[in-house]
Motif scaffolding. Structure first.
Motif, PDB file in Angstrom:
ATOM      1  N   ILE A  97      73.586  81.587  80.349  1.00  0.00           N
ATOM      2  CA  ILE A  97      74.335  82.559  79.617  1.00  0.00           C
ATOM      3  C   ILE A  97      75.407  83.059  80.912  1.00  0.00           C
ATOM      4  CG2 ILE A  97      74.479  85.000  79.040  1.00  0.00           C
ATOM      5  CD1 ILE A  97      73.110  82.979  77.254  1.00  0.00           C
ATOM      6  N   GLU A  98      74.993  82.985  82.288  1.00  0.00           N
ATOM      7  CA  GLU A  98      75.931  83.468  83.144  1.00  0.00           C
ATOM      8  C   GLU A  98      77.042  82.244  83.352  1.00  0.00           C
ATOM      9  OE1 GLU A  98      75.927  84.639  88.119  1.00  0.00           O
ATOM     10  OE2 GLU A  98      73.962  84.299  86.905  1.00  0.00           O
ATOM     11  N   SER A  99      76.798  80.982  83.459  1.00  0.00           N
ATOM     12  CA  SER A  99      77.839  79.953  83.483  1.00  0.00           C
ATOM     13  C   SER A  99      78.896  80.231  82.445  1.00  0.00           C
ATOM     14  CB  SER A  99      77.201  78.634  83.328  1.00  0.00           C
ATOM     15  OG  SER A  99      76.743  78.286  82.233  1.00  0.00           O
ATOM     16  N   ILE A 100      78.694  80.566  81.090  1.00  0.00           N
ATOM     17  CA  ILE A 100      79.489  80.678  80.011  1.00  0.00           C
ATOM     18  C   ILE A 100      80.348  82.047  80.405  1.00  0.00           C
ATOM     19  CG2 ILE A 100      79.760  81.210  77.643  1.00  0.00           C
ATOM     20  CD1 ILE A 100      77.069  79.593  77.161  1.00  0.00           C
ATOM     21  N   ALA A 101      79.415  83.114  80.952  1.00  0.00           N
ATOM     22  CA  ALA A 101      80.150  84.431  81.027  1.00  0.00           C
ATOM     23  C   ALA A 101      81.234  84.315  82.426  1.00  0.00           C
ATOM     24  CB  ALA A 101      79.093  85.434  81.524  1.00  0.00           C
ATOM     25  N   GLU A 102      81.006  83.319  83.322  1.00  0.00           N
ATOM     26  CA  GLU A 102      82.074  83.205  84.308  1.00  0.00           C
ATOM     27  C   GLU A 102      83.204  82.980  83.669  1.00  0.00           C
ATOM     28  OE1 GLU A 102      79.934  80.433  86.937  1.00  0.00           O
ATOM     29  OE2 GLU A 102      78.856  82.266  87.724  1.00  0.00           O
ATOM     30  N   ILE A 103      83.251  81.662  82.531  1.00  0.00           N
ATOM     31  CA  ILE A 103      84.370  81.426  81.912  1.00  0.00           C
ATOM     32  C   ILE A 103      85.343  82.624  81.178  1.00  0.00           C
ATOM     33  CG2 ILE A 103      85.343  79.836  80.065  1.00  0.00           C
ATOM     34  CD1 ILE A 103      82.922  77.958  80.568  1.00  0.00           C
ATOM     35  N   VAL A 104      84.272  83.247  80.466  1.00  0.00           N
ATOM     36  CA  VAL A 104      84.822  84.462  80.053  1.00  0.00           C
ATOM     37  C   VAL A 104      85.505  85.598  80.757  1.00  0.00           C
ATOM     38  CG1 VAL A 104      84.066  86.563  78.375  1.00  0.00           C
ATOM     39  CG2 VAL A 104      83.041  84.541  78.016  1.00  0.00           C
ATOM     40  N   TYR A 105      84.937  85.654  81.974  1.00  0.00           N
ATOM     41  CA  TYR A 105      85.565  86.672  83.043  1.00  0.00           C
ATOM     42  C   TYR A 105      86.864  85.994  83.279  1.00  0.00           C
ATOM     43  CZ  TYR A 105      86.292  89.439  87.016  1.00  0.00           C
ATOM     44  OH  TYR A 105      86.731  90.409  87.921  1.00  0.00           O
ATOM     45  N   ILE A 145      81.689  79.162  72.481  1.00  0.00           N
ATOM     46  CA  ILE A 145      80.668  80.345  72.859  1.00  0.00           C
ATOM     47  C   ILE A 145      81.570  81.115  73.743  1.00  0.00           C
ATOM     48  CG2 ILE A 145      78.892  81.374  74.138  1.00  0.00           C
ATOM     49  CD1 ILE A 145      77.500  78.639  73.306  1.00  0.00           C
ATOM     50  N   ALA A 146      82.312  80.521  74.948  1.00  0.00           N
ATOM     51  CA  ALA A 146      83.187  81.236  75.741  1.00  0.00           C
ATOM     52  C   ALA A 146      84.242  81.893  74.942  1.00  0.00           C
ATOM     53  CB  ALA A 146      83.525  80.512  76.833  1.00  0.00           C
ATOM     54  N   ALA A 147      85.018  81.057  74.090  1.00  0.00           N
ATOM     55  CA  ALA A 147      86.045  81.455  73.219  1.00  0.00           C
ATOM     56  C   ALA A 147      85.868  82.724  72.456  1.00  0.00           C
ATOM     57  CB  ALA A 147      86.885  80.404  72.447  1.00  0.00           C
ATOM     58  N   ASN A 148      84.695  82.689  71.811  1.00  0.00           N
ATOM     59  CA  ASN A 148      84.215  83.705  70.810  1.00  0.00           C
ATOM     60  C   ASN A 148      83.876  85.119  71.874  1.00  0.00           C
ATOM     61  OD1 ASN A 148      84.312  83.058  68.288  1.00  0.00           O
ATOM     62  ND2 ASN A 148      82.470  81.809  68.288  1.00  0.00           N
ATOM     63  N   ALA A 149      83.266  85.112  73.084  1.00  0.00           N
ATOM     64  CA  ALA A 149      82.963  86.000  73.633  1.00  0.00           C
ATOM     65  C   ALA A 149      84.118  86.823  74.379  1.00  0.00           C
ATOM     66  CB  ALA A 149      81.912  85.576  74.928  1.00  0.00           C
ATOM     67  N   SER A 150      85.300  85.701  74.704  1.00  0.00           N
ATOM     68  CA  SER A 150      86.417  85.958  75.256  1.00  0.00           C
ATOM     69  C   SER A 150      87.174  87.057  74.168  1.00  0.00           C
ATOM     70  CB  SER A 150      87.176  85.035  75.854  1.00  0.00           C
ATOM     71  OG  SER A 150      88.382  85.427  76.416  1.00  0.00           O
ATOM     72  N   GLY A 151      86.991  86.359  72.808  1.00  0.00           N
ATOM     73  CA  GLY A 151      87.657  86.975  71.751  1.00  0.00           C
ATOM     74  C   GLY A 151      87.213  88.505  71.325  1.00  0.00           C
ATOM     75  N   ARG A 152      85.974  88.409  71.250  1.00  0.00           N
ATOM     76  CA  ARG A 152      85.242  89.810  71.316  1.00  0.00           C
ATOM     77  C   ARG A 152      85.506  90.723  72.025  1.00  0.00           C
ATOM     78  NH1 ARG A 152      80.911  91.986  73.244  1.00  0.00           N
ATOM     79  NH2 ARG A 152      79.288  93.237  71.715  1.00  0.00           N
ATOM     80  N   LEU A 153      85.560  90.376  73.191  1.00  0.00           N
ATOM     81  CA  LEU A 153      86.056  91.148  74.467  1.00  0.00           C
ATOM     82  C   LEU A 153      87.296  91.778  74.355  1.00  0.00           C
ATOM     83  CD1 LEU A 153      84.426  90.037  78.005  1.00  0.00           C
ATOM     84  CD2 LEU A 153      83.889  92.244  76.775  1.00  0.00           C
ATOM     85  N   ALA A 154      88.457  91.008  74.083  1.00  0.00           N
ATOM     86  CA  ALA A 154      89.626  91.393  73.806  1.00  0.00           C
ATOM     87  C   ALA A 154      89.909  92.330  72.714  1.00  0.00           C
ATOM     88  CB  ALA A 154      90.533  90.154  73.385  1.00  0.00           C
TER      89      ALA A 154
END
Length: 182
Positions: A26-34, A152-161
């Protein structure tokens, strides 16, 4: 004969376990989102990004895509796909496109910002995505997994945006009241 439909919790847990089995945290994906969202939000933390990744992993579309894609990768590793599909998947043939198609199907959840972010990540191959994309010398196949992680990273990034915009528009108190909506 009645077919068994797995419980939602079982599907969620299987998808998350498969990510870990395939070397994705999860952290490795979160690093991309960050990396994708930090320029737009100076107060963003890695924990915010991890929470967003966790939230999108609760989406059935992503869970199904993870299970299907990772299964195809593993079948290719074991030589259990028929030719020519085996060679196409095992070599991550450039014109294949089915790996991106499955990922794109799972990335539509958070709108056009997630779709465009996925396109960027598919080309830029940052973080764990790059590691998965170039890790073919040990016999592992990640033809689908690198694109799934991008989704996953794109969705998490979009969700945050979306959440950051709502926070700006509605304020923190109203967002707390609406918390269950995201």
């Amino acid at each position: 004969m009645m077919k068994h439909v797995p419980h939602s919790r079982d599907v969620r847990d299987a998808a998350r376990a498969r990510l870990i089995e395939r070397g994705v945290s999860i952290e490795s994906i979160a690093e991309i989102v960050y990396q994708m969202q930090a320029p737009y939000s100076p107060h963003l933390s890695l924990k915010d990004c991890m929470d967003s990744v966790e939230a999108v992993l609760d989406k059935r579309e992503l869970q199904h895509a993870i299970l299907v894609g990772s299964e195809l990768d593993m079948l290719a590793e074991r030589g259990q796909l028929s030719e020519p599909l085996l060679s196409i998947v095992a070599s991550d043939e450039g014109l294949f496109g089915v790996d991106e198609t499955i990922a794109i199907g799972a990335v539509n959840t958070y709108g056009s910002i997630a779709v465009t972010t996925f396109g960027y990540l598919d080309k830029a191959k940052i973080g764990i995505i790059k590691q998965l994309d170039t890790k073919m010398d040990d016999g592992q196949v990640h033809t689908f997994m690198d694109d799934l992680v991008g989704a996953i990273a794109a969705n998490a990034s979009g969700r945050l945006a979306h959440r950051l915009r709502d926070m700006t528009d509605f304020g923190e108190d109203e967002m707390r009241e609406r918390k269950g909506l995201y």
